[in-house]
Design a protein around this motif. Structure first.
Motif: not given
Ligand SMILES: [Zn+2]
Length: 269
Positions: A96-121
């Motif tokens: 089984i291969s394991v791949y990680s996307a961390h701060t690149n996924l945090d800050f990309c468009q549509g990433g974790l930060n965008d999603f959190a900001a959207e959820l907060i309204g």
């Protein structure tokens, strides 16, 4: 079935591996295994542990995609005496291969930060700062002003976080809100939020001295648990990757790990 390399190209296009947080020693990309195999898709998780590998094996996935780096700081041995060693050995044993996307996924468009900001309204969502073309954190405005404490209550509900808290003046009226998902408890993020004229800052992993600074500087922090702040995104990631796969005519499925529903086994007391 699809080639693992083709599945990875979907997330690599969405969150390029070279777009990690500036001045942060991250470890993203293929961490364990090979991209020369095939898989029915990928099992998605926040943290790749031995339990997640066992779930991937049971469900027939040859690829796990984690948000946090499966190996973060370098290891000098891989044995069954450490959790990381056991995870690596299990993955290798099962192919089984394991791949990680961390701060690149945090800050990309549509990433974790965008999603959190959207959820907060938040509306008019934009990065707090842009460094090397990478948007750091997010800031935006609420439709209606509320107190920091009221916003914290809403945020606690949205992220299903029973332990959400406010550090600093909970009575402050809040309209402009800054957010760094997960572990944004570094003083540099707080001062960045202040320089953007945020009324309040939402993040996780806040140490005592940063909470004190928030209290004394008049910029309240809404503190979320790291897990609660980020786990909610994993389902969204699955939807995003499924959409990209459909557009690409790649026949794969993405599934959120059930194992890590409560990985740290925290009990209410
Ligand atoms: Zn995190």
């Amino acid at each position: 079935m699809a080639k693992i390399a083709d599945i990875l190209s979907l997330i690599r296009r969405f969150a390029p591996e070279n777009a990690t947080e500036p001045d942060f020693e991250d470890n993203v990309g293929l961490i364990v295994g090979s991209q020369n195999g095939e898989s029915i898709g990928a099992l998605l998780c926040l943290d790749c542990t031995e339990g997640v590998i066992a779930e991937a094996k049971e469900k027939g996935y040859k690829l796990v995609i984690s948000h946090h780096p499966a190996i973060f700081r370098s290891v000098s041995r891989v044995t069954d005496e450490t959790p990381t060693g056991r995870m690596i050995l299990a993955a290798a044993r099962e192919g089984i291969s394991v791949y990680s996307a961390h701060t690149n996924l945090d800050f990309c468009q549509g990433g974790l930060n965008d999603f959190a900001a959207e959820l907060i309204g938040l509306k008019n969502i934009r990065p707090m700062a842009v460094e090397n073309d990478i948007g750091i954190g997010r800031i935006g405005e609420l439709d209606d002003s509320v107190t920091a404490t009221v916003l914290a209550g809403k945020v606690a509900d949205i992220f299903s976080d029973k332990r959400a808290a406010v550090a600093g003046n909970g009575n402050k009226t809040v309209k402009r809100v800054a957010v760094v998902n997960g572990g944004g408890g570094d003083i540099s993020f707080l001062t960045l939020a202040a320089s953007c004229n945020a009324d309040c800052y939402v993040t996780g992993d806040v140490p005592h001295h940063v909470a004190l600074y928030a209290d004394q500087s008049g910029l309240p922090i809404i503190i979320l648990q790291h897990y609660a702040a980020e786990r909610i995104y994993i389902k969204r990631l699955g939807e995003i990757l499924s959409g990209l796969a459909r557009n690409n005519n790649t026949d794969v499925q993405f599934e959120v790990s059930e194992y890590e529903r409560n990985p740290i086994r925290m009990e209410e007391v």
